[in-house]
Design a protein around this motif. Structure first.
Motif, PDB file in Angstrom:
ATOM      1  N   LYS A   1      -4.302   2.494   4.120  1.00 16.86           N
ATOM      2  CA  LYS A   1      -3.999   2.376   2.698  1.00 16.86           C
ATOM      3  C   LYS A   1      -4.139   1.480   2.029  1.00 16.86           C
ATOM      4  CE  LYS A   1      -2.128   5.288  -1.750  1.00 16.86           C
ATOM      5  NZ  LYS A   1      -0.903   4.986  -1.873  1.00 16.86           N
ATOM      6  N   HIS A   2      -3.038   0.299   3.079  1.00 16.84           N
ATOM      7  CA  HIS A   2      -3.556  -1.232   2.117  1.00 16.84           C
ATOM      8  C   HIS A   2      -4.730  -1.475   2.630  1.00 16.84           C
ATOM      9  CE1 HIS A   2      -1.224  -4.655   1.796  1.00 16.84           C
ATOM     10  NE2 HIS A   2      -1.946  -5.057   2.764  1.00 16.84           N
TER      11      HIS A   2
ATOM     12  N   LYS B   1       5.063   2.685   1.409  1.00 17.08           N
ATOM     13  CA  LYS B   1       4.756   2.198   0.466  1.00 17.08           C
ATOM     14  C   LYS B   1       5.174   0.662   1.371  1.00 17.08           C
ATOM     15  CE  LYS B   1       9.465   1.865  -2.234  1.00 17.08           C
ATOM     16  NZ  LYS B   1       9.953   2.058  -2.921  1.00 17.08           N
TER      17      LYS B   1
ATOM     18  N   LEU C   1       7.260  -1.181   6.228  1.00 20.18           N
ATOM     19  CA  LEU C   1       6.740   0.217   5.422  1.00 20.18           C
ATOM     20  C   LEU C   1       7.365   0.666   5.376  1.00 20.18           C
ATOM     21  CD1 LEU C   1       3.157   1.571   7.483  1.00 20.18           C
ATOM     22  CD2 LEU C   1       3.529  -0.449   5.606  1.00 20.18           C
TER      23      LEU C   1
ATOM     24  N   VAL D   1       7.699   7.628   1.650  1.00 17.28           N
ATOM     25  CA  VAL D   1       7.588   7.969   0.017  1.00 17.28           C
ATOM     26  C   VAL D   1       7.592   9.558   0.389  1.00 17.28           C
ATOM     27  CG1 VAL D   1       6.722   5.663  -0.739  1.00 17.28           C
ATOM     28  CG2 VAL D   1       5.229   7.670   0.697  1.00 17.28           C
TER      29      VAL D   1
ATOM     30  N   GLU E   1       4.468  11.673  -3.780  1.00 15.22           N
ATOM     31  CA  GLU E   1       4.709  10.819  -4.348  1.00 15.22           C
ATOM     32  C   GLU E   1       2.816  10.288  -2.975  1.00 15.22           C
ATOM     33  OE1 GLU E   1       7.489   7.593  -4.200  1.00 15.22           O
ATOM     34  OE2 GLU E   1       8.789   9.224  -5.227  1.00 15.22           O
ATOM     35  N   ARG E   2       2.834  10.939  -2.501  1.00 10.54           N
ATOM     36  CA  ARG E   2       1.897  10.690  -1.740  1.00 10.54           C
ATOM     37  C   ARG E   2      -0.254  10.494  -2.287  1.00 10.54           C
ATOM     38  NH1 ARG E   2       4.012  11.690   4.546  1.00 10.54           N
ATOM     39  NH2 ARG E   2       6.104  11.251   4.130  1.00 10.54           N
TER      40      ARG E   2
END
Lengths: 290, 419
Positions: free
Chosen positions: B291-292, B394, B377, B380, B384-385
């Protein structure tokens, strides 16, 4: 001292899960002379039934549903495969039940994937209950109480009903029961169905604790075999005592030498068999009461 | 029950119990023999056992890379073929697989490993067989430290890097109170435990207890009840794969996720999916997070899109490493003009490259550790995904690899003199 008390309590609770699986294994073995390697796979199917049904009908309702699904599955396996192997040698039985286990496990993997999933449970079971010396997960207490009730029901069926009488007599001498007019074939089938149902029920019950994956039953199958051997083949209370003993032994070992917590049960089995080759209660008290 | 039956039955049951234990060894083997003008790559990953999720995801990535490479003409005109083995997260099985891949199938490179235990054992075998080993998901220091070998390269972060990367967060977020460790009892677990303790204990943290549990433990209640009684400030769960999923979920049932802070030194997308909301607030490290990097690196975007298109899920951090290991080895073969181990080693040592993360990664010459960043990391909750259960965290910090790696002065690595 408190640490020991905690492990005694926790070990007893864990041991009850071994008890439930070992009990159904030993009854099936006693009545059908069948070493059922597929029992771990039955446990896994029960866990998947709970995983699928809990969001729809709730965790509690999924437990008897798992029992019913496994009973039907066992009946089908009996009609299609197992009945051909009851009179065969042990090697054939081991191979066929192991084969069934592999087919079931790989089918589960194919359908659901290999990832560990967790069964939804009611909010009331998601908390831990203060018991003074420990705050213990409500779900584990629920599983323990359910298994105690289950053990009581199975015992009552075996000693308090005519059907139980046939099963107990069948464990001792199938031929004699048949000669006296008892329907051993039907009784055997019922024992298989109930035994598989119990494995599924325990799989469903414990699925919120241990997660659900295709191999989840395997980790309980090995200790359950050990429990049956230590308790004495065909012995109801032997399985109960040995199951709790193994649970406590593992707990106490984790306290002093955690790395040996898996190995210690095999060591215990070897030592007990050296002293009592027939197991702790090798001569079944069921038979003595008959 | 007659004596005769009792004896026969007992033997049958004891044999049964032994056979069940032995059955744990069964493995699935899928071999494609190597015809001429093909290069065989040995893929040695756990497809059963506690790390099977990670093994399966690495396999997806290996196959994607091989498919892409073959679609573009292969390696110097030679098509890549896989020889697959399920290592079951067991060192003897992993070594036997590697031996079969090399001796029977003609594998010129072995890759895989979701465990330091298997990776170190396979590394030694590959050195003996003069065959390149691209170690993928192995996080214990040993692989490129005391157990290093000339033929072995590991790009994945190691435990030392994770502990150093987390150092600031450990002290600011977790503090210096009482720490309780539940640790996998093999080289990776020991390595992580030692590195974490080396960071926090000099600052005043006290270790209440370390409970070492065998790989594949299903029920953690004995250890968790001890943790509950110890009333620690921090519970460190150094478990991986399904073991970590079970341990953290059971810790939540014991109320430990509320009564103390949880640290999981290494995690991936599948572990975070399996633990769901219980992973919320948990600090961990990872060498890669799809994701990052998706919109920060063009190759990452291409890889993630291709992976999603083929498999319907994003790649885990182990999958990213697996994918890149195939490409990095391919590049070395092409630069050397040969798949020979000596040639590939000479072209990998000191090689600088930009892959799916930050620019200027490189392989160290003296221990063959890949130097690249380590992410810290924080988990979450599911809510919140954004509908993607794998989007689990996050990013708190990203540390450059050079600043957190084992320095040569303290390394135990003594590379073999020759390939």
């Amino acid at each position: 001292m408190e640490a020991v008390a905690i492990q005694l309590f926790d070990g007893t609770i864990r041991g009850l899960i071994y008890v439930a699986i070992a009990l159904s294994l030993t009854i099936i073995f006693g009545m059908l002379r069948l070493v059922n390697f597929a029992h771990g796979a039955f446990f896994a199917v029960g866990a998947y039934v709970a995983l699928l049904l809990a969001p729809k009908i709730g965790y509690y309702a999924s437990i008897p549903a798992a029992l019913i699904v496994l009973a039907i599955l066992a009946l089908l396996l009996d009609r299609i495969v197992l009945r051909l192997f009851y009179a065969k040698d042990p090697t054939s039985q081991i191979l066929v039940t192991f084969g069934i286990a592999l087919v079931i496990q790989e089918s589960l993997r194919l359908i659901f994937g290999g990832t560990t999933q967790t069964t939804q449970m009611p909010a009331s079971l998601m908390q831990s209950i203060p018991l003074g010396f420990i705050s213990y997960p409500a779900i584990r207490l629920f599983v323990a109480v359910s298994i105690i009730v289950l053990v009581g029901v199975v015992w009552w069926i075996l000693v308090g009903t005519n059907y139980g009488l046939i099963v107990r007599a069948g464990i001792r001498d199938r031929t004699m029961v048949a000669l006296l007019g008892g329907n051993v074939t039907v009784a055997s089938r019922v024992v298989l169905v109930v035994g598989a149902g119990i494995a599924g029920l325990v799989g469903a019950l414990s699925s919120p604790i241990f997660g659900v994956d295709p191999n989840v039953g395997f980790s309980f199958l090995v200790p359950a075999f050990v429990v049956v051997v230590i308790g004495g083949l065909g012995s109801f209370w032997g399985a109960v005592i040995a199951g709790i003993f193994i649970g406590i032994l593992q707990g106490l070992t984790t306290l002093v030498m955690p790395a040996a917590s898996d190995v210690v049960i095999y060591l215990a089995m070897a030592l007990i068999l050296l002293v009592r080759p027939q197991g702790l209660m090798g001569e079944s008290e069921l038979i003595r009461q008959a | 029950m007659s004596d005769r039956f009792s004896k026969a039955s007992r033997g049958k049951f004891v044999a049964g119990a032994v056979a069940v234990a032995a059955a744990a060894k069964y493995s699935s083997i899928n071999v494609i023999a190597a015809p001429t003008k093909e290069l065989v790559v040995g893929i040695n990953v756990p497809l059963t056992g506690p790390y099977s999720d990670q093994g399966a995801d690495q396999l997806r990535a290996y196959r994607l890379a091989i498919e892409e490479i073959n679609a573009h003409g292969g390696v110097m005109g030679m098509m890549l073929k896989e020889s697959l083995g399920d290592d079951e997260t067991k060192a003897p099985t992993a070594v036997a697989n590697a031996e079969r891949m090399i001796d029977r199938d003609g594998a010129v490179m072995i890759t895989g490993g979701s465990s330091t235990g298997t990776a170190v054992a396979v590394s030694a075998k590959c050195q003996q067989k003069n065959t390149i080993f691209m170690a993928t998901l192995t996080h214990g220091d040993e692989t490129t430290d005391s157990g290093c070998h000339k033929v072995t390269f590991r790009r994945y972060n190691n435990a030392h890097m994770s502990a150093q990367a987390m150092a600031k967060t450990l002290l600011t977020k977790y503090g210096t109170g009482t720490w309780f460790h539940i640790t996998a009892d093999y080289s990776w677990g020991w390595s992580v435990r030692d590195n974490i303790r080396a960071v926090v204990e000099p600052k005043g943290a006290k270790t209440a207890k370390v409970v070492l549990l065998p790989l594949g433990t299903t029920d953690f209640s004995s250890a968790l009840s001890q943790a509950q009684a110890a009333k620690p400030d921090v519970l460190v769960i150094t478990e991986f794969g399904k073991d970590m999923v079970n341990c953290l979920n059971q810790a939540a049932q014991f109320g430990l996720t509320k009564s103390c802070k949880i640290l999981v030194p290494l995690a991936d997308e599948y572990m975070a999916k399996g633990t769901g909301d219980n992973f919320a607030g948990v600090v961990t490290t990872a060498p890669y997070y799809y994701k990052h990097y998706y919109d920060k690196n063009p190759l990452s975007k291409k890889f993630i899109d291709a992976f999603r298109a083929k498999y319907g899920v994003p790649p885990s951090n182990g999958a990213e490493c697996a994918y890149m290991d195939i490409y990095l080895w391919k590049g070395a073969v092409e630069r050397a003009g040969s798949p020979s181990a000596a040639g590939v080693v000479s072209k990998l040592e000191g090689f600088k490259f930009t892959a799916t993360k930050e620019p200027n990664e490189y392989w160290r010459t003296w221990d063959h550790q890949g130097i690249n960043s380590c992410m810290v990391l924080e988990g979450v909750p599911i809510s919140e995904r954004g509908g993607d259960v794998f989007a689990y965290a996050k990013v708190l910090e990203i540390h450059p690899g050079d600043a957190i790696s084992i320095p040569e002065s303290t390394s135990k690595c003594k590379l073999d003199a020759t390939v």
